[in-house]
Design a protein around this motif. Sequence first.
Motif, PDB file in Angstrom:
ATOM      1  N   ASN A  46       0.974  -1.353  -0.003  1.00 30.87           N
ATOM      2  CA  ASN A  46      -0.068  -0.179  -0.033  1.00 30.87           C
ATOM      3  C   ASN A  46       0.873   1.186   0.026  1.00 30.87           C
ATOM      4  OD1 ASN A  46      -2.660   1.361   0.369  1.00 30.87           O
ATOM      5  ND2 ASN A  46      -1.691   2.039   2.080  1.00 30.87           N
ATOM      6  N   PHE A  47       0.625   2.269  -0.965  1.00 32.16           N
ATOM      7  CA  PHE A  47       1.079   3.645  -1.007  1.00 32.16           C
ATOM      8  C   PHE A  47       0.118   4.501  -0.533  1.00 32.16           C
ATOM      9  CE2 PHE A  47       3.032   0.643  -4.093  1.00 32.16           C
ATOM     10  CZ  PHE A  47       4.537   0.773  -3.916  1.00 32.16           C
ATOM     11  N   GLY A  48       0.484   5.339   0.548  1.00 28.95           N
ATOM     12  CA  GLY A  48      -0.649   6.334   0.947  1.00 28.95           C
ATOM     13  C   GLY A  48       0.200   7.742   1.091  1.00 28.95           C
ATOM     14  N   TYR A  49      -0.774   8.574   1.141  1.00 32.94           N
ATOM     15  CA  TYR A  49      -0.423  10.041   1.145  1.00 32.94           C
ATOM     16  C   TYR A  49      -1.369  10.602   2.381  1.00 32.94           C
ATOM     17  CZ  TYR A  49       0.800  14.863   0.141  1.00 32.94           C
ATOM     18  OH  TYR A  49       1.186  16.115   0.066  1.00 32.94           O
ATOM     19  N   GLY A  50      -0.987  11.160   3.366  1.00 33.13           N
ATOM     20  CA  GLY A  50      -1.347  11.635   4.313  1.00 33.13           C
ATOM     21  C   GLY A  50      -1.655  13.036   4.246  1.00 33.13           C
ATOM     22  N   MET A  51      -2.846  13.560   4.636  1.00 35.22           N
ATOM     23  CA  MET A  51      -3.081  15.089   4.664  1.00 35.22           C
ATOM     24  C   MET A  51      -3.861  15.262   5.892  1.00 35.22           C
ATOM     25  SD  MET A  51      -4.434  15.491   0.747  1.00 35.22           S
ATOM     26  CE  MET A  51      -5.086  13.647   0.647  1.00 35.22           C
TER      27      MET A  51
ATOM     28  N   LEU B 289      -3.583   3.624  -2.343  1.00 39.12           N
ATOM     29  CA  LEU B 289      -3.510   2.843  -3.291  1.00 39.12           C
ATOM     30  C   LEU B 289      -2.660   1.744  -3.260  1.00 39.12           C
ATOM     31  CD1 LEU B 289      -4.101   2.241  -6.267  1.00 39.12           C
ATOM     32  CD2 LEU B 289      -1.834   3.585  -6.745  1.00 39.12           C
ATOM     33  N   GLU B 290      -3.406   0.336  -2.837  1.00 35.74           N
ATOM     34  CA  GLU B 290      -2.696  -0.623  -2.914  1.00 35.74           C
ATOM     35  C   GLU B 290      -2.820  -1.784  -3.939  1.00 35.74           C
ATOM     36  OE1 GLU B 290      -3.785  -4.603   0.005  1.00 35.74           O
ATOM     37  OE2 GLU B 290      -4.129  -2.988   0.661  1.00 35.74           O
TER      38      GLU B 290
END
Length: 259
Positions: free
Chosen positions: A58-63, A70-71
């Motif tokens: 899984n690739f995440g982007y935290g805000m 997106l996994e």
Amino acid sequence: MFTHRVSLFGRGLLVAAAVFGTAQAQETGFTKELKVRTAWSPQSMDHLRQSSLGLGLNFGYGMSFGTLGLEVGYYYKTGDIYIEPVAGAAPYTLDPVDLAKSGDSRRNQLDGFSVRLSFARPFNPDWGWQAGVMLGGTRFKHEYFGDVSGVNWTGDNYASWRDTYSGTPSEGGIKVSPYVGVSWKISPHSNLELNVMALSYTALNYLHQPGTGTYAWDVDPDSDPAAGRIAPHNAFPGDTLTKTTRFVPHFEFGYVFHF
């Protein structure tokens, strides 16, 4: 008294603000995670096992408002061999089905690469929730092998017949399986997840019509000289492959490793 109530109200606002602020705390920037999952369904559908396995990167982007993920992964759900009862009757001009000497062995499974799109948000430093969809990962593979014949299958019986058929059709595509759940932080580098997912796939089932082939005497030199009439393998135009859309609930337990 009024001043005391105002003071209590003010303290309550401060506590609520502190809790709310903690709930909004969110790690920002890019993250990478390895997720290993196992799932269980209370229903056993289409002769598939109730358990399944999954693996994903899984690739995440935290805000500030949450984390988008997106996994890319793989999903697998196997099934056991089962015997399909012979359905239907042979045409009245032919011998009836010999149920004692006829058989139809089958096996189903789900598998495939998948993509998961998710949104996650913390409740507090240790707990959070997530929701999303799994796309794909549910290619349904249907294996079957049948050998069905009429009673008194001998070389001097013009009403004798024998059918043999086999195949491994599959049905994949981008099926959408939604899920929602909670997560618990057990260390700075790992989480546990519990999701409820509606697993979506298309089930296949081969239907054979006994005694509907074009029959000729068995001339195989290695066969029993007393063999009766037999149809060419898989030459049954009346046979069909049914398709059924499924949404099966699953409880999914996963271990998440952050790196």
